[in-house]
Scaffold this motif. Structure first.
Motif, PDB file in Angstrom:
ATOM      1  N   TYR A  71      72.150 126.404  98.863  1.00  0.00           N
ATOM      2  CA  TYR A  71      71.084 127.123  99.573  1.00  0.00           C
ATOM      3  C   TYR A  71      71.003 126.704 101.038  1.00  0.00           C
ATOM      4  N   LEU A  72      71.165 125.418 101.302  1.00  0.00           N
ATOM      5  CA  LEU A  72      71.152 124.964 102.695  1.00  0.00           C
ATOM      6  C   LEU A  72      72.356 125.511 103.458  1.00  0.00           C
ATOM      7  N   ALA A  73      73.523 125.491 102.834  1.00  0.00           N
ATOM      8  CA  ALA A  73      74.728 126.016 103.489  1.00  0.00           C
ATOM      9  C   ALA A  73      74.563 127.499 103.799  1.00  0.00           C
ATOM     10  N   GLU A  74      73.990 128.228 102.872  1.00  0.00           N
ATOM     11  CA  GLU A  74      73.746 129.662 103.081  1.00  0.00           C
ATOM     12  C   GLU A  74      72.817 129.877 104.282  1.00  0.00           C
ATOM     13  N   ALA A  75      71.749 129.107 104.354  1.00  0.00           N
ATOM     14  CA  ALA A  75      70.798 129.233 105.463  1.00  0.00           C
ATOM     15  C   ALA A  75      71.425 128.786 106.776  1.00  0.00           C
ATOM     16  N   LEU A  76      72.228 127.738 106.733  1.00  0.00           N
ATOM     17  CA  LEU A  76      72.873 127.234 107.953  1.00  0.00           C
ATOM     18  C   LEU A  76      73.845 128.261 108.533  1.00  0.00           C
ATOM     19  N   GLN A  77      74.452 129.073 107.675  1.00  0.00           N
ATOM     20  CA  GLN A  77      75.394 130.095 108.155  1.00  0.00           C
ATOM     21  C   GLN A  77      74.700 131.144 109.020  1.00  0.00           C
ATOM     22  N   ALA A  78      73.389 131.278 108.867  1.00  0.00           N
ATOM     23  CA  ALA A  78      72.642 132.261 109.650  1.00  0.00           C
ATOM     24  C   ALA A  78      72.255 131.727 111.037  1.00  0.00           C
ATOM     25  N   LEU A  79      72.507 130.448 111.294  1.00  0.00           N
ATOM     26  CA  LEU A  79      72.135 129.848 112.582  1.00  0.00           C
ATOM     27  C   LEU A  79      73.233 130.050 113.618  1.00  0.00           C
ATOM     28  N   THR A  80      72.836 129.936 114.861  1.00  0.00           N
ATOM     29  CA  THR A  80      73.819 130.018 115.953  1.00  0.00           C
ATOM     30  C   THR A  80      74.577 128.696 116.025  1.00  0.00           C
ATOM     31  N   ASP A  81      75.685 128.694 116.749  1.00  0.00           N
ATOM     32  CA  ASP A  81      76.445 127.461 116.949  1.00  0.00           C
ATOM     33  C   ASP A  81      75.585 126.402 117.631  1.00  0.00           C
ATOM     34  N   ASP A 109      74.696 122.760 116.146  1.00  0.00           N
ATOM     35  CA  ASP A 109      74.966 121.539 116.908  1.00  0.00           C
ATOM     36  C   ASP A 109      73.701 120.694 117.056  1.00  0.00           C
ATOM     37  N   ALA A 110      72.584 121.357 117.335  1.00  0.00           N
ATOM     38  CA  ALA A 110      71.315 120.650 117.507  1.00  0.00           C
ATOM     39  C   ALA A 110      70.908 119.955 116.204  1.00  0.00           C
ATOM     40  N   LEU A 111      71.067 120.655 115.088  1.00  0.00           N
ATOM     41  CA  LEU A 111      70.738 120.039 113.796  1.00  0.00           C
ATOM     42  C   LEU A 111      71.664 118.872 113.494  1.00  0.00           C
ATOM     43  N   GLY A 112      72.942 119.054 113.747  1.00  0.00           N
ATOM     44  CA  GLY A 112      73.893 117.961 113.527  1.00  0.00           C
ATOM     45  C   GLY A 112      73.540 116.748 114.360  1.00  0.00           C
ATOM     46  N   SER A 113      73.182 116.963 115.613  1.00  0.00           N
ATOM     47  CA  SER A 113      72.794 115.856 116.488  1.00  0.00           C
ATOM     48  C   SER A 113      71.492 115.206 116.027  1.00  0.00           C
ATOM     49  N   ALA A 114      70.605 116.002 115.453  1.00  0.00           N
ATOM     50  CA  ALA A 114      69.299 115.484 115.046  1.00  0.00           C
ATOM     51  C   ALA A 114      69.352 114.659 113.765  1.00  0.00           C
ATOM     52  N   LEU A 115      70.406 114.795 112.967  1.00  0.00           N
ATOM     53  CA  LEU A 115      70.459 114.084 111.684  1.00  0.00           C
ATOM     54  C   LEU A 115      70.336 112.571 111.850  1.00  0.00           C
ATOM     55  N   GLY A 116      71.048 112.013 112.801  1.00  0.00           N
ATOM     56  CA  GLY A 116      70.949 110.576 113.041  1.00  0.00           C
ATOM     57  C   GLY A 116      69.554 110.174 113.468  1.00  0.00           C
ATOM     58  N   ALA A 117      68.940 110.984 114.330  1.00  0.00           N
ATOM     59  CA  ALA A 117      67.584 110.688 114.792  1.00  0.00           C
ATOM     60  C   ALA A 117      66.586 110.799 113.637  1.00  0.00           C
ATOM     61  N   LEU A 118      66.759 111.775 112.759  1.00  0.00           N
ATOM     62  CA  LEU A 118      65.857 111.912 111.610  1.00  0.00           C
ATOM     63  C   LEU A 118      66.000 110.741 110.645  1.00  0.00           C
ATOM     64  N   THR A 119      67.216 110.283 110.455  1.00  0.00           N
ATOM     65  CA  THR A 119      67.452 109.108 109.611  1.00  0.00           C
ATOM     66  C   THR A 119      66.774 107.883 110.215  1.00  0.00           C
ATOM     67  N   SER A 120      66.898 107.721 111.511  1.00  0.00           N
ATOM     68  CA  SER A 120      66.262 106.605 112.199  1.00  0.00           C
ATOM     69  C   SER A 120      64.741 106.716 112.120  1.00  0.00           C
ATOM     70  N   LEU A 121      64.222 107.918 112.308  1.00  0.00           N
ATOM     71  CA  LEU A 121      62.777 108.149 112.209  1.00  0.00           C
ATOM     72  C   LEU A 121      62.269 107.786 110.812  1.00  0.00           C
ATOM     73  N   THR A 122      63.011 108.181 109.791  1.00  0.00           N
ATOM     74  CA  THR A 122      62.638 107.844 108.416  1.00  0.00           C
ATOM     75  C   THR A 122      62.597 106.333 108.223  1.00  0.00           C
ATOM     76  N   ARG A 123      63.584 105.644 108.754  1.00  0.00           N
ATOM     77  CA  ARG A 123      63.636 104.191 108.653  1.00  0.00           C
ATOM     78  C   ARG A 123      62.439 103.534 109.330  1.00  0.00           C
ATOM     79  N   HIS A 124      62.055 104.040 110.514  1.00  0.00           N
ATOM     80  CA  HIS A 124      60.895 103.493 111.228  1.00  0.00           C
ATOM     81  C   HIS A 124      59.598 103.737 110.465  1.00  0.00           C
ATOM     82  N   LEU A 125      59.455 104.937 109.906  1.00  0.00           N
ATOM     83  CA  LEU A 125      58.255 105.240 109.116  1.00  0.00           C
ATOM     84  C   LEU A 125      58.197 104.375 107.863  1.00  0.00           C
ATOM     85  N   ARG A 126      59.329 104.201 107.225  1.00  0.00           N
ATOM     86  CA  ARG A 126      59.377 103.387 105.997  1.00  0.00           C
ATOM     87  C   ARG A 126      59.005 101.935 106.308  1.00  0.00           C
TER      88      ARG A 126
END
Length: 157
Positions: free
Chosen positions: A122-132, A136-153
């Motif tokens: 389902y995520l792959a299907e939705a991601l196919q509808a996004l622009t390049d 790219d923005a989501l890919g770049s944000a993954l590391g930041a989201l992981t770090s944010l989760t770690r800080h909140l935890r």
């Protein structure tokens, strides 16, 4: 006039949008999976514990409670329910018989894999509808989201 309020407003905006977006993303994905999954969906707490045990086979109740930010007695109750349902096994520690280690049953492992596959599809299907650019923005944000989760935890402990 000080320039310090501009970054603060930016942080507040991002925090507010994340607080609104992430639960909505989770609920939407959860509902999509539930609509096509062949088995009854376990309640959120049970599913959370099963997913954690899948990542940390052999974990104890106390360790799971700490990692999931739950009370040990609540995790213990979930373990009892999941054990009765045939989704989880408790195995006694060889050195300390009071301690039990948690393991998924074969059925539970298979069902969790099915859920992961549906989520990914389902995520792959939705991601196919996004622009390049959005991808790219989501890919770049993954590391930041992981770090944010770690800080909140860390702050929650």
């Amino acid at each position: 006039m000080s320039d310090t309020s501009a970054p603060s407003r930016g942080i507040d905006r991002v925090a507010s949008e994340l607080a609104a977006c992430l639960p909505a993303l989770h609920r939407t994905l959860d509902r999509r999976v539930a609509s096509t999954y062949a088995h009854p969906k376990p309640p959120e707490g049970r599913l959370l514990l099963l997913k954690f045990v899948a990542q940390q086979e052999g974990v104890t109740v106390r360790e799971a409670a700490e990692a999931l930010l739950m009370k040990p007695n609540n995790v213990s109750a979930l373990v009892s329910q999941l054990t009765e349902a045939g989704d989880l096994e408790r195995r006694r520690d060889s050195a300390d018989k009071r301690v039990a280690h948690l393991y998924l049953t074969a059925t539970s492992r298979t069902r969790l894999a099915e859920v992961r596959d549906l989520e990914t599809a389902y995520l792959a299907e939705a991601l196919q509808a996004l622009t390049d650019g959005e991808l790219d923005a989501l890919g770049s944000a993954l590391g930041a989201l992981t770090s944010l989760t770690r800080h909140l935890r860390t702050a929650a402990h």
